[in-house]
Design a protein around this motif. Structure first.
Motif, PDB file in Angstrom:
ATOM      1  N   CYS A 195       0.830  -1.162  -0.059  1.00 41.63           N
ATOM      2  CA  CYS A 195       0.191   0.012   0.050  1.00 41.63           C
ATOM      3  C   CYS A 195       0.895   1.279   0.090  1.00 41.63           C
ATOM      4  O   CYS A 195       2.159   1.345   0.236  1.00 41.63           O
ATOM      5  CB  CYS A 195      -1.025  -0.035   1.140  1.00 41.63           C
TER       6      CYS A 195
ATOM      7  N   ARG B 239       6.508   4.450   4.140  1.00 43.11           N
ATOM      8  CA  ARG B 239       7.340   4.076   5.399  1.00 43.11           C
ATOM      9  C   ARG B 239       8.732   3.259   5.048  1.00 43.11           C
ATOM     10  O   ARG B 239       9.512   3.453   5.630  1.00 43.11           O
ATOM     11  CB  ARG B 239       6.508   2.842   6.173  1.00 43.11           C
TER      12      ARG B 239
ATOM     13  N   CYS C 266      -0.910  -6.230   2.411  1.00 43.10           N
ATOM     14  CA  CYS C 266       0.468  -6.182   2.729  1.00 43.10           C
ATOM     15  C   CYS C 266       0.832  -7.002   3.865  1.00 43.10           C
ATOM     16  O   CYS C 266       2.265  -7.680   3.411  1.00 43.10           O
ATOM     17  CB  CYS C 266       0.667  -4.672   3.515  1.00 43.10           C
TER      18      CYS C 266
ATOM     19  N   ASN D 192      -2.981  -3.361   6.663  1.00 42.41           N
ATOM     20  CA  ASN D 192      -3.700  -3.842   5.757  1.00 42.41           C
ATOM     21  C   ASN D 192      -3.189  -5.372   5.198  1.00 42.41           C
ATOM     22  O   ASN D 192      -2.077  -5.649   5.376  1.00 42.41           O
ATOM     23  CB  ASN D 192      -2.795  -2.971   4.439  1.00 42.41           C
TER      24      ASN D 192
ATOM     25  N   CYS E  37       1.995  -2.969   9.196  1.00 42.99           N
ATOM     26  CA  CYS E  37       0.940  -2.443   8.207  1.00 42.99           C
ATOM     27  C   CYS E  37      -0.276  -3.452   8.840  1.00 42.99           C
ATOM     28  O   CYS E  37      -0.267  -4.616   8.647  1.00 42.99           O
ATOM     29  CB  CYS E  37       1.270  -2.404   6.758  1.00 42.99           C
TER      30      CYS E  37
ATOM     31  N   CYS F 180       2.761   1.902   2.976  1.00 34.33           N
ATOM     32  CA  CYS F 180       4.098   1.116   3.384  1.00 34.33           C
ATOM     33  C   CYS F 180       5.114   1.613   2.309  1.00 34.33           C
ATOM     34  O   CYS F 180       6.311   1.789   2.857  1.00 34.33           O
ATOM     35  CB  CYS F 180       3.603  -0.245   2.714  1.00 34.33           C
TER      36      CYS F 180
HETATM   37 ZN   LIG Z   1       0.895  -1.569   3.861  1.00 28.46          ZN
END
Ligand SMILES: [Zn+2]
Ligand SMILES: [Zn+2]
Length: 430
Positions: A200, A206, A222, A219, A217, A203
Motif C-alpha cells: 500500500c 514507510r 501487505c 492492511n 501495516c 508502506c
Molecule cells: Zn501497507
C-alpha cells in the motif's frame, strides 16, 4: 468551529468522564498505581505541554506522531513559543530525569505517571484525540530483568483488574540495537523492493522513512505479501540475542505466556531491543493493543546527554475500561453516605449546618436535602441513597437540645442529647 460551539458539544475526538464512570476510571488508575508501587516505581506528574522539539526528537521527526498528530500551541499575541501538547509520556519523563538530576540518584530510577495525552488522529473506537495513559518507566538499567519486570507489572495490573490471561496476549519481539539493526534494515529494504508493486501507499512511504513499520501495516494485502520478510530475530547481534533470550526466560519463570511476533516493531524511533504489546483477545477491541512498551536505550542520548538505558510501558486507560465493560467487570463498589441529616423548619435548618460540620470533622460521609421542608421527602431521599442512619432535628429537638437518631434499616429511633449524639453515632457506625 462556531457551529460546534453553538451546539454545545465537546470537540470531536474528546469525551466527558461523567460521575457514573468515575469509580471505574479511578479503579483502573488505582490498580495500575498499586502494582507499580509494589514493583518499586514512584509517581511523577508532568505538565501536559512541553517544547515541541522534545517530542519531535523523541518520537522521530518522520513518525506519524510528529508529522501529522501533534497539537502545536500558539499564543494569541503571536509569539511562537513552539510548544506542543504531549502525544505520549516518555519524552517528558526523560526530560525530567535530567532536569532534576535523577541520573545522579541510585539507578535504575523507576517512575510511573497517569494523565491525558493528545493526538490528532481520525477518531474511532479505542482512539480518541484526548486519551489517558498510565505508564511506567525504568531508567538507568540495561539488564533484561528490568524488561521482564516491566512486562510482569503490566500483566499483573490487568490480572488484578480480573482481566484473565486468556483475555489478552503478550506479543514480544526484539528490534536490535545500533550495531545490528542497520544490517537488518538493509536486508529488509532489499526485500521490500521486490514487493513494491504489492504494498500500500503508506508502506511505500514507510519504506523510505521507517522501513520496519512495513511489517506492522494493518492492511491484509501487505501482510500477505510480507509473510516471508527477513526476521529481525535472525539478524540480532550476540548481545541482543542474549538479552532477548534471558528476557523470555524471566517471563517464563514469572508464568507469563507470550507470542514471539516479528511484526511488533512499535511506531517510534526510540525503541531498541525489547518491544511488546498486550493485545485484547476479546470484545470490541479484539486485535488492538491495550498497552505497549519496550526498551529505549538511545532516547536519552538523543537529547545530547550521556547514554542511559531504559525500558517502559504504557496502557490506554480508556481501552482497559472498554475491555472491562466488554467482560462485564465494570461494576465498582462506590462509597455510600453514612448519615442523612434531616431538618424541619428554618431554625433547625441553621442547626443542621453545625451538625454537618461536626459530622464532616469526624470523617463521616453525609447526605442531605437542605432545601426541602417535608420529613417524608427527606426520608425518601435517605432511603434512595441507601443511608443507614438519619439524624432528625425539628423545633422540638431544638428546644430540648436533642436530636433523633433513626436507624433506617430496622426503623427504630431514639432521642439523644446533642452533646452525646456524635459519640453514639460513631459507635453505631463501627
Ligand atoms: Zn501497507
Ligand atoms: Zn544488537
Amino acid at each position: 468551529m462556531s457551529n460546534e460551539k453553538q451546539l454545545l458539544q465537546s470537540v470531536r475526538g474528546t469525551s466527558d468522564l461523567l460521575p457514573n464512570d468515575q469509580p471505574l476510571f479511578q479503579r483502573v488508575n488505582r490498580v495500575f498505581a498499586d502494582i507499580a508501587i509494589a514493583c518499586g516505581f514512584k509517581e511523577i506528574s508532568l505538565p501536559i505541554f512541553e517544547y515541541s522539539w522534545l517530542f519531535q526528537k523523541g518520537v522521530g521527526s518522520t513518525s506519524d506522531i510528529a508529522t501529522k498528530e501533534m497539537y502545536y500551541l500558539h499564543h494569541k499575541e503571536g509569539d511562537n513559543l513552539d510548544i506542543a501538547l504531549r502525544p505520549e509520556g516518555t519524552a517528558g519523563i526523560v526530560r525530567a530525569y535530567y532536569e532534576h538530576g535523577m541520573h545522579t540518584w541510585s539507578q535504575p530510577v523507576r517512575l510511573f505517571y497517569s494523565g491525558p495525552m493528545f493526538r490528532h488522529e481520525r477518531p474511532q473506537k479505542g482512539r480518541e484525540r484526548q486519551f489517558t495513559q498510565f505508564g511506567i518507566e525504568s531508567i538507568g538499567e540495561s539488564d533484561s530483568s528490568e524488561d521482564a519486570l516491566v512486562i510482569l507489572a503490566a500483566c499483573q495490573a490487568l490480572y488484578r483488574l480480573q482481566i484473565k490471561p486468556e483475555n489478552f496476549s503478550v506479543h514480544i519481539n526484539s528490534i536490535g540495537c545500533t550495531h545490528c539493526r542497520p544490517k537488518y534494515i538493509k536486508k529488509l529494504l532489499a526485500y521490500i523492493k521486490t514487493r513494491q508493486d504489492k504494498l500500500c501507499d503508506d508502506c511505500l512511504l514507510r519504506a523510505e522513512t521507517n522501513p520496519m513499520r512495513v511489517l506492522d501495516c494493518k492492511n491484509k494485502t501487505c501482510q500477505a505479501h510480507t509473510t516471508d520478510a527477513p526476521n529481525h530475530l535472525d539478524h540480532l547481534c550476540d548481545n541482543c540475542k542474549n538479552h532477548f533470550k534471558s528476557t523470555l526466560e524471566y517471563l517464563e519463570e514469572a508464568g507469563i505466556s507470550f507470542n514471539i511476533n516479528h511484526r511488533i516493531v512499535r511506531g517510534l524511533d526510540y525503541y531498541t531491543r525489547t518491544v511488546f504489546e498486550l493485545i485484547a483477545e476479546t470484545g470490541t477491541l479484539k486485535g488492538q493493543a491495550l498497552g505497549a512498551g519496550g526498551r529505549y536505550d538511545n532516547l536519552v542520548a538523543t537529547y545530547g546527554r550521556r547514554k542511559a538505558p531504559a525500558v517502559g510501558f504504557s496502557a490506554g486507560v480508556e481501552r482497559v475500561i472498554t475491555i472491562l465493560k466488554d467482560l462485564k467487570l465494570s461494576k465498582v463498589p462506590t462509597e455510600k453516605p453514612q448519615v442523612f441529616v434531616i431538618q424541619l423548619g428554618s431554625s433547625a435548618k441553621k442547626k443542621a449546618f453545625s451538625i454537618l460540620r461536626q459530622l464532616l470533622a469526624a470523617g463521616i460521609k453525609t447526605a442531605s436535602s437542605l432545601s426541602s421542608n417535608s420529613l417524608k421527602t427527606q426520608l425518601k431521599m435517605a432511603t434512595k441513597n441507601n443511608v443507614r442512619f438519619a439524624l432528625i432535628i425539628g423545633q422540638r429537638e431544638l428546644l430540648d437540645k436533642t436530636v433523633i437518631i433513626k436507624d433506617l434499616q430496622n426503623g427504630s429511633q431514639e432521642t439523644v442529647d446533642l452533646k452525646q449524639y456524635l459519640a453514639i453515632l460513631l459507635e453505631r457506625l463501627k
